[in-house]
Design a protein around this motif. Structure first.
Motif: not given
Lengths: 385, 260
Positions: B178-190
Motif C-alpha cells: 500500500e505505497p500510496t496510502a495517505g497520498m492525494n491524487p497528485q502524489e499518487s500519480a507521481a
C-alpha cells in the motif's frame, strides 16, 4: 556525507580532549596538589572527591559503556549486568593471585614476594582473558534467551544476575573444589607493573587512575567505532524496529548476541579493574543493586550516547559512593538533624528512573539532541554555500 | 518470460481459520503486478508468507531458482526480496542515510575486529556504502534529508525513503505494501511514474498491494484478486475491471451495475 562525518567527529574530538584534560587534571590533583596542600584542602578533597571514589567511578564508566551497547544501542533490557562484573573479577582473582595454589604458572606476572605459588599473569593479558571469558558467558546466556521478547529477556537476565553472585558466595566447596573462597573472597591481587618501574599496590591510587583511564578511553573508542560501523547500525535498527531490521537483511540472533558479547566484555574489564582497585574479589560486593545502578547510569545519561552515559556514570557513582553521605553529613551538622541519608540511596535511584521514564526518556544528554543541534549547523553551512 | 518470484499452492491456516487457500501466483521478471482484494482477503498474510514472517501450512515459494519457503526473513532479504511497509516502518532515530545503509548489511563484510581496527577494507566498504546511500537518497529524491532523522521527514518523503532502503538490498523483487496510502491524487500519480522508473532503471520486478484502484489500474501489467483467502481472478487491468466476480467481491451482488 563528508560534512556530516566531520561534524560528528569534531564533536567527538572535543569530548575526547575534555576527557583527557579532566583525567590529566585529576592525576595532577591527586598526585601533587593534594599531598602538598594544607590540611583543610586535603580533607575537603578526600572527603568530597576522594581518589578511591574517582577510581571506582572509572570502573562504573567502563561498565556503563558496556551496558550501553546492550541497552542503549541494541535496545535489549539487561537487569543482570552485575554477573559479568563478578565473573571478570573472579577471573582476575584466579589469574592474578596465589589463590589457585595447585598451579605454579607465571606469564609476565608480578606476584608479591612470598606469594609466588598460584597463577600470575600480567594485568593486560588478564584484561583480555576476562573480557573474552565474559563475552563467552554472554553468548552462552544470550543464545537461548535472546529469542525472548524484551520483558521475558529482562526476567531471565535478572535471574542470571542473582545466580552468578550466589554461585561465588557459596563456591568455597564445589565437590571439594574451592572456586571462590566463599564470603572471604580472594585477596591480595598481584600489583600492576607500571611501565616496568613501579609496583602499584593498594595505595598507589593515582598511578592506577592513569591506567584505568587508559582502559576507559579504550572502551570509549570501542563504543564510538562500533556505533559508526556496520554492526552499530544493525544494533540501532534492531532497537528501532526489530521486524523491519530483519526484513532488511539483519540477522537478529547473531546481531543481538554480538551486542551482548561486547557488553559482557566490558563487564569483564570492569571486574578486573575493580579487583585490582580494591586488591581483592569479594562475593558480597556483587549484588543486584549494582545492575540497577549501572542501568540507571545508562538511562540517566542518555541511552546510546557515549558521552551522556559517561556523565551519568560519573554523577551516579559519586552520589552512590560518597556524595550522598557527605551531603547528608553536611546537612546533619548544619541543621543539627539526625537523618540517615545513605539509606535513601535506592529511593533516589528508583525515583530517578521512574521520573526519567515519565519526563525525559531520552536522558539528559541524548543522542538525538546533540545530533539535532549539529544538524542545524549543517543546514546553515549548506545555505551559506 | 521467466518468473522472478513464484508461489505455488500456498495455504496458510491459523488453527481452524484458513487465511490463504491454495493460492498460486507469480511475478514475471521485469513486471509490475498487483495483488488486490477487499479487507481481510488474505493479502497481508500472503505477503508475510513471501517475506518469511509466516510459515505456510503448505506450498512453495521460489525466488528465481531458489526455494525460499519459510526461511528466515533476513536470508530471504539477502536473496533479493525487499519490501516496504503499509504503515511506514523506518528506523526513526537513525538518519535517512543510516536507514539506507542498514539494508546494505547483508552485502557488507566488516565485523567487530575490522571495525575496531578500521582496516583499509573496512574504510573502503564504509565509504562505498556512504556513497551508494547518497546515490539512492538522491535517486528517490530525499537527498537533502540525508543526515536528518527518519522520523522527522515529511510523510511522502518517508515513503520514498522506504523505497530507497528497500533498493539498497539490491533486490530482484520489490514488494510495495500500500505505497500510496495517505497520498492525494497528485502524489499518487507521481508515485505511479516513480514506480515505473524504478522498475526500468533498477531492473527489479515489482509486486504491489494497493487499495487505490486508480493507481492499480494505471500501473499494473497484471492483477491478481484475492477474496476470503481464495484467488478469484487474474488478468490484465481491463479483464479485471469487467470481471463479474471481482465486482461482486468489492461491491456485493447488487453493486455489479455500478462497478468502477
Amino acid at each position: 556525507m563528508a560534512r556530516h562525518t566531520s561534524i560528528e567527529s569534531t564533536s567527538n574530538r572535543r569530548w575526547a580532549i575534555g576527557f583527557t584534560a579532566a583525567a590529566a587534571f585529576l592525576f595532577v590533583l591527586y598526585h601533587w596538589i593534594v599531598p602538598n596542600s594544607p590540611q583543610p584542602v586535603h580533607d575537603f578533597v578526600q572527603g568530597w572527591f576522594s581518589n578511591a571514589n574517582t577510581n571506582e567511578m572509572i570502573v562504573y564508566i567502563i561498565m556503563a559503556l558496556g551496558l550501553n551497547v546492550v541497552v542503549g544501542y541494541a535496545g535489549l533490557l539487561d537487569l543482570g549486568f552485575v554477573a559479568f562484573w563478578a565473573i571478570g573479577g573472579y577471573v582476575a582473582g584466579w589469574l592474578m593471585s596465589s589463590f589457585l595454589g595447585n598451579f605454579q604458572i607465571n606469564i609476565f606476572g608480578n606476584p608479591a614476594p612470598g606469594l609466588e605459588m598460584g597463577i600470575h599473569i600480567t594485568f593486560w593479558w588478564v584484561l583480555l582473558l576476562a573480557g573474552g571469558f565474559c563475552a563467552l558467558w554472554g553468548i552462552i546466556i544470550g543464545a537461548p534467551t535472546l529469542r525472548l521478547k524484551s520483558d521475558y529477556l529482562a526476567l531471565v537476565t535478572l535471574g542470571f544476575g542473582e545466580i552468578i553472585p550466589q554461585v561465588f558466595v557459596n563456591g568455597q566447596d564445589i565437590n571439594g573444589f574451592n572456586l571462590s573462597n566463599g564470603t572471604q573472597g580472594i585477596t591480595p591481587i598481584d600489583p600492576i607493573k607500571f611501565f616496568g618501574f613501579r609496583d602499584l599496590g593498594p595505595f598507589d591510587l593515582d598511578y592506577k587512575f592513569v591506567i584505568y583511564s587508559v582502559i576507559c578511553a579504550g572502551m570509549v573508542m570501542v563504543s564510538l567505532r562500533l556505533r559508526s560501523g556496520r554492526l552499530g547500525r544493525a544494533w540501532l535498527a534492531i532497537r528501532e524496529d526489530e521486524l523491519a531490521a530483519s526484513m532488511m537483511g539483519v540477522p537478529l540472533m547473531r546481531t543481538k548476541l554480538s551486542a551482548y558479547a561486547v557488553g559482557a566484555f566490558a563487564g569483564g574489564l570492569g571486574g578486573v579493574v575493580f579487583a585490582t582497585h580494591i586488591n581483592g574479589v569479594f562475593a558480597e560486593r556483587f549484588n543486584f543493586s549494582i545492575s540497577i545502578i549501572i542501568l540507571a547510569m545508562v538511562v540517566l545519561g542518555g541511552m546510546g550516547n557515549v558521552w551522556g552515559v559517561m556523565v551519568g556514570a560519573i554523577v551516579l557513582s559519586w552520589i552512590n559512593g560518597i556524595g550522598l553521605q557527605q551531603l547528608g553529613n553536611t546537612i546533619n551538622t548544619t541543621f543539627n538533624t539526625d537523618i540517615n541519608f545513605p539509606s535513601f540511596n535506592f529511593l533516589i535511584f528508583g525515583s530517578l528512573l521512574i521520573l526519567m521514564m515519565i519526563f525525559r526518556r531520552e536522558g539528559f544528554i541524548p543522542e538525538a539532541r546533540t545530533r539535532l543541534v549539529m544538524h542545524e549547523h549543517d543546514r546553515d553551512n549548506e545555505e551559506v554555500q | 518470460m521467466a518468473n522472478a518470484l513464484q508461489a505455488d499452492a500456498i495455504t496458510v491456516q491459523f488453527g481452524g481459520l484458513v487465511a490463504v487457500n491454495d493460492v498460486s501466483f507469480s511475478v514475471p521478471e521485469g513486471g509490475i503486478v498487483s495483488l488486490i482484494g477487499p479487507n481481510g482477503a488474505g493479502k497481508t498474510t500472503f505477503f508475510n508468507v513471501l517475506t518469511g514472517l509466516y510459515k505456510p501450512t503448505s506450498g512453495v515459494v521460489r525466488l528465481g531458482d531458489e526455494i525460499i519457503t519459510a526461511r528466515p526473513p533476513h536470508i530471504i532479504a539477502k536473496h533479493g526480496l525487499a519490501r516496504t511497509f503499509q504503515n511506514i516502518r523506518l528506523f526513526g532515530l537513525m538518519t535517512a542515510e543510516e536507514n539506507v545503509m542498514v539494508a546494505m548489511h547483508s552485502h557488507m563484510r566488516s565485523g567487530i575486529l575490522r571495525t575496531l581496527l578500521k582496516t583499509p577494507h573496512q574504510r573502503r566498504e564504509e565509504a562505498q556504502a556512504h556513497a551508494r546511500a547518497r546515490e539512492l537518497l538522491d535517486y528517490v529524491g530525499v537527498g537533502r534529508y540525508a543526515s536528518e532523522y527518519a522520523r522527522n521527514l515529511p510523510y511522502g518523503d518517508q515513503r520514498r525513503l522506504e523505497v530507497a532502503r528497500a533498493l539498497a538490498l539490491q533486490p530482484k523483487v520489490l514488494l510495495l505494501d500500500e505505497p500510496t496510502a495517505g497520498m492525494n491524487p497528485q502524489e499518487s500519480a507521481a508515485f505511479v511514474e516513480f514506480v515505473r522508473r524504478v522498475r526500468e532503471e533498477m531492473h527489479v520486478s515489482i509486486l504491489l498491494i494497493e487499495h487505490d484502484m486508480s493507481v492499480v489500474m494505471r500501473v499494473s501489467e497484471r492483477i491478481t484478486v484475492l477474496d476470503q483467502g481464495q484467488k478469484i481472478a487474474e488478468g490484465t487491468p481491463d479483464e479485471i475491471k469487467s470481471d463479474a466476480r471481482v465486482i461482486e467481491a468489492y461491491l456485493g451482488k447488487s453493486g455489479v451495475e455500478g462497478g468502477r
